[in-house]
Write a protein that holds these residues in place. Structure first.
Motif, mmCIF file in Angstrom:
data_model
loop_
_atom_site.group_PDB
_atom_site.id
_atom_site.type_symbol
_atom_site.label_atom_id
_atom_site.label_comp_id
_atom_site.label_asym_id
_atom_site.label_seq_id
_atom_site.Cartn_x
_atom_site.Cartn_y
_atom_site.Cartn_z
ATOM 1 N N ARG A 51 0.823 -1.216 0.000
ATOM 2 C CA ARG A 51 0.000 0.000 0.000
ATOM 3 C C ARG A 51 0.856 1.265 0.000
ATOM 4 N N TYR A 52 1.910 1.290 0.796
ATOM 5 C CA TYR A 52 2.691 2.509 0.958
ATOM 6 C C TYR A 52 3.910 2.573 0.045
ATOM 7 N N GLY A 53 4.021 1.698 -0.936
ATOM 8 C CA GLY A 53 5.150 1.728 -1.851
ATOM 9 C C GLY A 53 5.194 3.003 -2.677
ATOM 10 N N ARG A 54 4.083 3.339 -3.323
ATOM 11 C CA ARG A 54 3.956 4.567 -4.103
ATOM 12 C C ARG A 54 2.612 5.201 -3.779
ATOM 13 N N ASP A 55 2.563 6.490 -3.800
ATOM 14 C CA ASP A 55 1.314 7.190 -3.505
ATOM 15 C C ASP A 55 0.288 6.970 -4.618
ATOM 16 N N PHE A 57 -1.072 4.235 -5.565
ATOM 17 C CA PHE A 57 -0.943 2.967 -6.280
ATOM 18 C C PHE A 57 -0.797 1.845 -5.258
ATOM 19 N N ASP A 59 0.192 -2.001 -4.948
ATOM 20 C CA ASP A 59 0.877 -3.036 -5.717
ATOM 21 C C ASP A 59 0.181 -4.381 -5.506
#
Length: 100
Positions: A51-55, A57, A59
């Motif tokens: 969840r917090y990998g990219r704003d 988005f 994964d």
């Protein structure tokens, strides 16, 4: 939205609880429960970092790993419970120190 640090603190807490139970407990059932707690800590990390990998988005790979991890964990626990059942039937104890 809940900050990332809160999720990581819960995950670290679960992981430390699982390690503590693996070190201290002597009952085979409790050891299997400790392994399941460790697995839940890892699954929480997979979901959070997905969840917090990219704003904006999420994964799907993290979710896929979590589903596979839950499936494999269930298989491992089933085999562990079968071994525990056979050990209890043969030795009449679940204490791992007595089984040595």
């Amino acid at each position: 939205m809940i900050p990332l640090m809160y999720y990581l603190l819960v995950s670290i807490g679960l992981y430390l609880l699982g390690i503590y139970c693996l070190i201290v407990k002597r009952n085979m059932i409790r050891l299997l429960l400790a392994l399941e707690i460790l697995l839940n800590a890892v699954n929480l990390n997979f979901m959070v970092f997905a969840r917090y990998g990219r704003d904006g988005f999420i994964d799907p790979l993290g979710h896929g790993f979590t589903v596979l991890s839950i499936g494999f964990g269930g298989c491992i626990i089933a085999v562990g419970l079968a071994i525990t059942l056979y050990a209890y039937r043969h030795y009449h104890t679940l204490d791992v120190r007595a089984l040595r």
